[in-house]
Design a protein around this motif. Sequence first.
Motif, mmCIF file in Angstrom:
data_model
loop_
_atom_site.group_PDB
_atom_site.id
_atom_site.type_symbol
_atom_site.label_atom_id
_atom_site.label_comp_id
_atom_site.label_asym_id
_atom_site.label_seq_id
_atom_site.Cartn_x
_atom_site.Cartn_y
_atom_site.Cartn_z
ATOM 1 N N ASP A 106 -66.394 -85.023 60.492
ATOM 2 C CA ASP A 106 -65.860 -83.671 60.719
ATOM 3 C C ASP A 106 -65.942 -82.827 59.445
ATOM 4 O OD1 ASP A 106 -65.320 -84.304 63.329
ATOM 5 O OD2 ASP A 106 -63.211 -84.794 62.985
ATOM 6 N N GLN A 107 -65.627 -83.456 58.306
ATOM 7 C CA GLN A 107 -65.671 -82.722 57.053
ATOM 8 C C GLN A 107 -67.099 -82.302 56.697
ATOM 9 O OE1 GLN A 107 -64.187 -84.945 53.716
ATOM 10 N NE2 GLN A 107 -64.102 -83.181 52.368
ATOM 11 N N LYS A 108 -68.043 -83.229 56.818
ATOM 12 C CA LYS A 108 -69.437 -82.901 56.519
ATOM 13 C C LYS A 108 -69.970 -81.841 57.470
ATOM 14 C CE LYS A 108 -70.866 -87.264 54.377
ATOM 15 N NZ LYS A 108 -71.765 -88.438 54.476
ATOM 16 N N TRP A 109 -69.562 -81.930 58.738
ATOM 17 C CA TRP A 109 -70.040 -80.964 59.718
ATOM 18 C C TRP A 109 -69.473 -79.572 59.434
ATOM 19 C CZ3 TRP A 109 -74.023 -81.099 62.716
ATOM 20 C CH2 TRP A 109 -74.160 -80.149 63.738
ATOM 21 N N ALA A 110 -68.214 -79.522 59.019
ATOM 22 C CA ALA A 110 -67.612 -78.224 58.687
ATOM 23 C C ALA A 110 -68.357 -77.567 57.523
ATOM 24 C CB ALA A 110 -66.137 -78.410 58.337
ATOM 25 N N HIS A 111 -68.715 -78.362 56.499
ATOM 26 C CA HIS A 111 -69.483 -77.820 55.373
ATOM 27 C C HIS A 111 -70.868 -77.345 55.836
ATOM 28 C CE1 HIS A 111 -66.354 -78.827 52.727
ATOM 29 N NE2 HIS A 111 -66.659 -80.097 52.490
ATOM 30 N N ALA A 112 -71.486 -78.125 56.738
ATOM 31 C CA ALA A 112 -72.807 -77.730 57.242
ATOM 32 C C ALA A 112 -72.723 -76.422 58.019
ATOM 33 C CB ALA A 112 -73.376 -78.836 58.124
ATOM 34 N N GLU A 113 -71.681 -76.268 58.825
ATOM 35 C CA GLU A 113 -71.516 -75.021 59.576
ATOM 36 C C GLU A 113 -71.309 -73.833 58.638
ATOM 37 O OE1 GLU A 113 -68.279 -76.004 62.234
ATOM 38 O OE2 GLU A 113 -69.679 -76.085 63.929
ATOM 39 N N GLU A 114 -70.546 -74.030 57.568
ATOM 40 C CA GLU A 114 -70.339 -72.945 56.606
ATOM 41 C C GLU A 114 -71.659 -72.519 55.973
ATOM 42 O OE1 GLU A 114 -67.510 -74.210 53.755
ATOM 43 O OE2 GLU A 114 -65.828 -74.275 55.162
ATOM 44 N N ARG A 115 -72.509 -73.504 55.623
ATOM 45 C CA ARG A 115 -73.796 -73.161 55.011
ATOM 46 C C ARG A 115 -74.684 -72.389 55.994
ATOM 47 N NH1 ARG A 115 -73.356 -78.500 52.955
ATOM 48 N NH2 ARG A 115 -74.789 -79.257 54.571
ATOM 49 N N VAL A 116 -74.669 -72.824 57.265
ATOM 50 C CA VAL A 116 -75.482 -72.128 58.269
ATOM 51 C C VAL A 116 -74.983 -70.705 58.485
ATOM 52 C CG1 VAL A 116 -76.141 -72.108 60.702
ATOM 53 C CG2 VAL A 116 -76.238 -74.238 59.414
ATOM 54 N N GLU A 117 -73.664 -70.545 58.566
ATOM 55 C CA GLU A 117 -73.111 -69.203 58.741
ATOM 56 C C GLU A 117 -73.485 -68.297 57.562
ATOM 57 O OE1 GLU A 117 -71.585 -67.794 61.194
ATOM 58 O OE2 GLU A 117 -71.651 -69.576 62.481
ATOM 59 N N HIS A 118 -73.458 -68.854 56.349
ATOM 60 C CA HIS A 118 -73.835 -68.084 55.163
ATOM 61 C C HIS A 118 -75.302 -67.665 55.246
ATOM 62 C CE1 HIS A 118 -73.911 -66.767 51.015
ATOM 63 N NE2 HIS A 118 -74.962 -67.544 50.798
ATOM 64 N N ARG A 119 -76.162 -68.575 55.669
ATOM 65 C CA ARG A 119 -77.576 -68.249 55.793
ATOM 66 C C ARG A 119 -77.801 -67.201 56.874
ATOM 67 N NH1 ARG A 119 -81.348 -73.310 56.429
ATOM 68 N NH2 ARG A 119 -82.821 -71.567 56.488
ATOM 69 N N MET A 120 -77.034 -67.291 57.962
ATOM 70 C CA MET A 120 -77.202 -66.320 59.047
ATOM 71 C C MET A 120 -76.788 -64.917 58.592
ATOM 72 S SD MET A 120 -75.962 -68.524 62.361
ATOM 73 C CE MET A 120 -76.004 -67.073 63.408
ATOM 74 N N ARG A 121 -75.673 -64.844 57.879
ATOM 75 C CA ARG A 121 -75.245 -63.531 57.380
ATOM 76 C C ARG A 121 -76.272 -62.959 56.401
ATOM 77 N NH1 ARG A 121 -70.087 -66.098 57.306
ATOM 78 N NH2 ARG A 121 -70.362 -66.575 55.077
ATOM 79 N N ARG A 122 -76.819 -63.837 55.540
ATOM 80 C CA ARG A 122 -77.840 -63.387 54.594
ATOM 81 C C ARG A 122 -79.085 -62.923 55.334
ATOM 82 N NH1 ARG A 122 -79.591 -67.834 50.410
ATOM 83 N NH2 ARG A 122 -80.496 -68.647 52.347
ATOM 84 N N GLU A 123 -79.451 -63.646 56.406
ATOM 85 C CA GLU A 123 -80.620 -63.257 57.192
ATOM 86 C C GLU A 123 -80.393 -61.922 57.902
ATOM 87 O OE1 GLU A 123 -84.554 -64.154 58.145
ATOM 88 O OE2 GLU A 123 -83.161 -65.309 56.894
ATOM 89 N N GLU A 124 -79.173 -61.713 58.390
ATOM 90 C CA GLU A 124 -78.866 -60.446 59.055
ATOM 91 C C GLU A 124 -78.984 -59.267 58.082
ATOM 92 O OE1 GLU A 124 -75.035 -61.085 60.679
ATOM 93 O OE2 GLU A 124 -75.766 -62.143 62.469
ATOM 94 N N ARG A 125 -78.469 -59.453 56.849
ATOM 95 C CA ARG A 125 -78.576 -58.382 55.865
ATOM 96 C C ARG A 125 -80.040 -58.118 55.503
ATOM 97 N NH1 ARG A 125 -74.090 -61.154 53.559
ATOM 98 N NH2 ARG A 125 -75.511 -62.107 52.029
ATOM 99 N N ARG A 126 -80.807 -59.184 55.390
ATOM 100 C CA ARG A 126 -82.205 -59.039 55.006
ATOM 101 C C ARG A 126 -83.013 -58.334 56.097
ATOM 102 N NH1 ARG A 126 -84.813 -64.623 53.710
ATOM 103 N NH2 ARG A 126 -83.184 -64.519 52.094
ATOM 104 N N ASN A 127 -82.631 -58.545 57.372
ATOM 105 C CA ASN A 127 -83.400 -58.002 58.487
ATOM 106 C C ASN A 127 -82.783 -56.721 59.055
ATOM 107 O OD1 ASN A 127 -85.032 -60.286 58.279
ATOM 108 N ND2 ASN A 127 -83.732 -61.453 59.697
ATOM 109 N N ALA A 128 -81.901 -56.098 58.296
ATOM 110 C CA ALA A 128 -81.210 -54.913 58.817
ATOM 111 C C ALA A 128 -82.180 -53.781 59.129
ATOM 112 C CB ALA A 128 -80.152 -54.446 57.819
#
Length: 267
Positions: A106-128
């Motif tokens: 659960d702990q590793k998965w929570a960290h993985a989800e945080e990294r994915v969410e960060h990448r998604m937000r960065r991708e959204e800003r890049r593709n604005a």
Amino acid sequence: MAVITAMFGMAVMAAAVPGVHDSDAKARAFALAYIVVRLVASRTRSGRGQVVADLPILQLGAGLTPWVVSLWAYGEPRLWLWAAGLLIDTAVMVRVSREVLRAEIDQKWAHAEERVEHRMRREERRNATLPPEEAHARVDRVRSRMRRKPQVVTADVGHLSERLGLFVLIVLGEGLVQSVSAASEEPWDGGVPAVGVGVFVILVLVWSLALRTGTYGSPRALPVRLVLLLHCLFAGAVAALAAALGRAVEQAGEASRSPAGCCWLAC
């Protein structure tokens, strides 16, 4: 294919045992086959996105490290490395419970989800500045790369008990075969008949013990990971006893006493 590969690996290990102390080639083959079998067993579940909670050594491979190092070792240090690997696996089986393993996932998965969410937000800003369809497509590609959360699975206790019981029965049968083979090659005079009957009675009593108290020598219900450890100890003791009893039949017709090593093994 996983079962066939594991069977072949175990066959190599069994064939390498005679002379494993003296032959570097056999010792290296034994260690390499063990490593392959462990990796195949681990891959079988991880490839399905599953974590076996009752067998943490499949996911936590620290015990394999000394085995890998032993491929470049020689003589007695190699045996100590193997023993260290088994001790590490034993410690993992004792200390890592189902709850601990699930919490770590659960702990590793929570960290993985945080990294994915960060990448998604960065991708959204890049593709604005891109058209909406293309921007959504790129974000979806990032999301699709995220693996599914591993499923924690547990052993089928009834099926496992039946398998372990069959294994102990096979080990006892092998012990009886050793004694019968030894008796067939000795003249039936002196103490051979009496020792042969005694060996049969001892093996039947051990079988009765396993039947009444469980294949791990205890009638108490225990966590599966501890049952597996005790089962290994019980089966190993039965195998050692069977080897000593077969030797006792061989020595029964001789005037000399059995070697001290044989007596200690029986004890």
